[in-house]
Design a protein around this motif. Structure first.
Motif, mmCIF file in Angstrom:
data_model
loop_
_atom_site.group_PDB
_atom_site.id
_atom_site.type_symbol
_atom_site.label_atom_id
_atom_site.label_comp_id
_atom_site.label_asym_id
_atom_site.label_seq_id
_atom_site.Cartn_x
_atom_site.Cartn_y
_atom_site.Cartn_z
ATOM 1 N N LEU A 114 20.346 -4.155 -15.364
ATOM 2 C CA LEU A 114 19.664 -2.863 -15.491
ATOM 3 C C LEU A 114 18.151 -3.024 -15.389
ATOM 4 O O LEU A 114 17.488 -2.267 -14.679
ATOM 5 C CB LEU A 114 20.049 -2.188 -16.802
ATOM 6 C CG LEU A 114 21.543 -1.870 -16.949
ATOM 7 C CD1 LEU A 114 21.864 -1.439 -18.375
ATOM 8 C CD2 LEU A 114 21.967 -0.807 -15.953
ATOM 9 N N MET A 115 17.594 -3.996 -16.081
ATOM 10 C CA MET A 115 16.144 -4.191 -16.016
ATOM 11 C C MET A 115 15.726 -4.776 -14.677
ATOM 12 O O MET A 115 14.619 -4.520 -14.212
ATOM 13 C CB MET A 115 15.652 -5.037 -17.187
ATOM 14 C CG MET A 115 15.727 -4.308 -18.531
ATOM 15 S SD MET A 115 14.941 -2.661 -18.566
ATOM 16 C CE MET A 115 13.215 -3.102 -18.544
ATOM 17 N N ASP A 116 16.604 -5.542 -14.025
ATOM 18 C CA ASP A 116 16.301 -6.009 -12.665
ATOM 19 C C ASP A 116 16.078 -4.822 -11.741
ATOM 20 O O ASP A 116 15.100 -4.776 -10.996
ATOM 21 C CB ASP A 116 17.447 -6.872 -12.114
ATOM 22 C CG ASP A 116 17.269 -8.331 -12.438
ATOM 23 O OD1 ASP A 116 16.224 -8.896 -12.083
ATOM 24 O OD2 ASP A 116 18.184 -8.911 -13.054
ATOM 25 N N GLU A 117 16.985 -3.872 -11.799
ATOM 26 C CA GLU A 117 16.828 -2.688 -10.950
ATOM 27 C C GLU A 117 15.596 -1.894 -11.358
ATOM 28 O O GLU A 117 14.851 -1.405 -10.504
ATOM 29 C CB GLU A 117 18.070 -1.797 -11.019
ATOM 30 C CG GLU A 117 17.971 -0.612 -10.101
ATOM 31 C CD GLU A 117 19.186 0.298 -10.125
ATOM 32 O OE1 GLU A 117 19.113 1.350 -9.464
ATOM 33 O OE2 GLU A 117 20.188 -0.023 -10.795
ATOM 34 N N ALA A 118 15.339 -1.805 -12.664
ATOM 35 C CA ALA A 118 14.168 -1.063 -13.139
ATOM 36 C C ALA A 118 12.873 -1.710 -12.645
ATOM 37 O O ALA A 118 11.947 -1.011 -12.226
ATOM 38 C CB ALA A 118 14.186 -0.974 -14.667
ATOM 39 N N VAL A 119 12.796 -3.041 -12.668
ATOM 40 C CA VAL A 119 11.593 -3.727 -12.181
ATOM 41 C C VAL A 119 11.424 -3.474 -10.685
ATOM 42 O O VAL A 119 10.312 -3.219 -10.216
ATOM 43 C CB VAL A 119 11.633 -5.238 -12.500
ATOM 44 C CG1 VAL A 119 10.517 -5.984 -11.787
ATOM 45 C CG2 VAL A 119 11.535 -5.458 -14.010
ATOM 46 N N ASP A 120 12.522 -3.522 -9.922
ATOM 47 C CA ASP A 120 12.445 -3.207 -8.487
ATOM 48 C C ASP A 120 11.842 -1.828 -8.251
ATOM 49 O O ASP A 120 10.940 -1.657 -7.433
ATOM 50 C CB ASP A 120 13.831 -3.241 -7.832
ATOM 51 C CG ASP A 120 14.315 -4.631 -7.497
ATOM 52 O OD1 ASP A 120 13.487 -5.557 -7.421
ATOM 53 O OD2 ASP A 120 15.540 -4.783 -7.308
ATOM 54 N N LEU A 121 12.359 -0.833 -8.974
ATOM 55 C CA LEU A 121 11.868 0.537 -8.817
ATOM 56 C C LEU A 121 10.402 0.652 -9.228
ATOM 57 O O LEU A 121 9.614 1.323 -8.558
ATOM 58 C CB LEU A 121 12.725 1.505 -9.642
ATOM 59 C CG LEU A 121 14.177 1.686 -9.211
ATOM 60 C CD1 LEU A 121 14.964 2.464 -10.259
ATOM 61 C CD2 LEU A 121 14.267 2.369 -7.855
ATOM 62 N N LEU A 122 10.047 -0.006 -10.321
ATOM 63 C CA LEU A 122 8.671 0.052 -10.813
ATOM 64 C C LEU A 122 7.693 -0.555 -9.813
ATOM 65 O O LEU A 122 6.683 0.064 -9.473
ATOM 66 C CB LEU A 122 8.552 -0.674 -12.151
ATOM 67 C CG LEU A 122 7.131 -0.755 -12.704
ATOM 68 C CD1 LEU A 122 6.680 0.603 -13.212
ATOM 69 C CD2 LEU A 122 7.032 -1.808 -13.788
ATOM 70 N N VAL A 123 7.988 -1.756 -9.337
ATOM 71 C CA VAL A 123 7.084 -2.442 -8.407
ATOM 72 C C VAL A 123 6.925 -1.621 -7.125
ATOM 73 O O VAL A 123 5.808 -1.446 -6.629
ATOM 74 C CB VAL A 123 7.578 -3.885 -8.121
ATOM 75 C CG1 VAL A 123 6.835 -4.501 -6.951
ATOM 76 C CG2 VAL A 123 7.441 -4.744 -9.377
ATOM 77 N N GLU A 124 8.026 -1.099 -6.621
ATOM 78 C CA GLU A 124 7.941 -0.271 -5.409
ATOM 79 C C GLU A 124 7.067 0.956 -5.649
ATOM 80 O O GLU A 124 6.219 1.305 -4.817
ATOM 81 C CB GLU A 124 9.344 0.161 -4.969
ATOM 82 C CG GLU A 124 9.357 0.986 -3.713
ATOM 83 C CD GLU A 124 10.753 1.381 -3.277
ATOM 84 O OE1 GLU A 124 10.854 2.298 -2.443
ATOM 85 O OE2 GLU A 124 11.742 0.802 -3.758
ATOM 86 N N ASP A 125 7.238 1.599 -6.794
ATOM 87 C CA ASP A 125 6.446 2.786 -7.090
ATOM 88 C C ASP A 125 4.967 2.439 -7.272
ATOM 89 O O ASP A 125 4.101 3.135 -6.750
ATOM 90 C CB ASP A 125 6.986 3.481 -8.344
ATOM 91 C CG ASP A 125 6.356 4.844 -8.549
ATOM 92 O OD1 ASP A 125 6.546 5.726 -7.680
ATOM 93 O OD2 ASP A 125 5.649 5.030 -9.553
ATOM 94 N N LEU A 126 4.672 1.375 -7.992
ATOM 95 C CA LEU A 126 3.275 0.999 -8.206
ATOM 96 C C LEU A 126 2.594 0.637 -6.886
ATOM 97 O O LEU A 126 1.468 1.059 -6.620
ATOM 98 C CB LEU A 126 3.174 -0.162 -9.196
ATOM 99 C CG LEU A 126 3.544 0.154 -10.640
ATOM 100 C CD1 LEU A 126 3.534 -1.116 -11.483
ATOM 101 C CD2 LEU A 126 2.629 1.209 -11.238
#
Length: 185
Positions: A114-126
């Motif tokens: 879950l946090m792996d996917e969250a980090v992916d989404l965060l980095v892409e958004d930033l």
């Protein structure tokens, strides 16, 4: 003067959503489950008391860019009638080209991706911000799980400060990690 209403933006993933800014109304859910399970993990350090835990959560969210992490399918298996909040990210804008990420996640969410996917989404958004060139994060240097999470997403170790914090009554080293837009693309 009327206060402006901020409408949260939802960044949708397969199993998690990021909600930005983190709704303070969700803080109660995260605090309740954290108190119940004593299960916070931070990239910086772990809270030592209930008051420190509350202060950490509140201060990391209030007046900062933030993202709540919601487990869309309740993979952590908590009884709830609302969103399953498993963590959050807060962002310190260190400069126009660099931001510093802090994160907290539920222990019950570990090992489920879950946090792996969250980090992916965060980095892409930033990195969708054309002026942002790098993201930094610091973590206790012996926290293998968090270091593994960061390095799986391309963060590289950039430094170490010895005996920077006290955790569980012991001095701890803090490692600094960074991800540049050039490395990300």
């Amino acid at each position: 003067m009327p206060q402006s209403v901020i409408i949260p933006r939802i960044i949708t993933g397969e199993t998690v959503d990021l909600i930005s800014p983190f709704p303070l109304s969700y803080l109660d859910r995260l605090v309740k489950w954290t108190y119940q399970y004593k299960s916070l993990l931070t990239w910086d350090y772990g809270p030592q008391t209930d008051q420190e835990m509350f202060d950490l959560l509140h201060n990391s969210i209030e007046n900062k860019r933030s993202y709540g992490v919601v487990d869309k399918y309740n993979k952590i298996g908590v009884n709830t009638d609302g969103p399953v909040v498993i963590g959050y990210f807060s962002i310190d804008d260190a400069s126009p080209v660099n931001c510093h990420v802090h994160t907290v996640s539920q222990r019950r969410a570990w090992g489920k991706g879950l946090m792996d996917e969250a980090v992916d989404l965060l980095v892409e958004d930033l990195f969708s911000d054309p002026s942002l060139l790098r993201i930094t994060a610091n973590m206790v240097s012996n926290n293998r799980a968090v270091i593994s999470l960061a390095t799986r997403h391309g963060f590289k170790r950039e430094g170490l400060i010895r005996d920077m914090i006290i955790s569980n009554g012991e001095p701890r080293d803090v490692a600094y990690y960074g991800l540049t837009k050039r490395d990300y693309i």
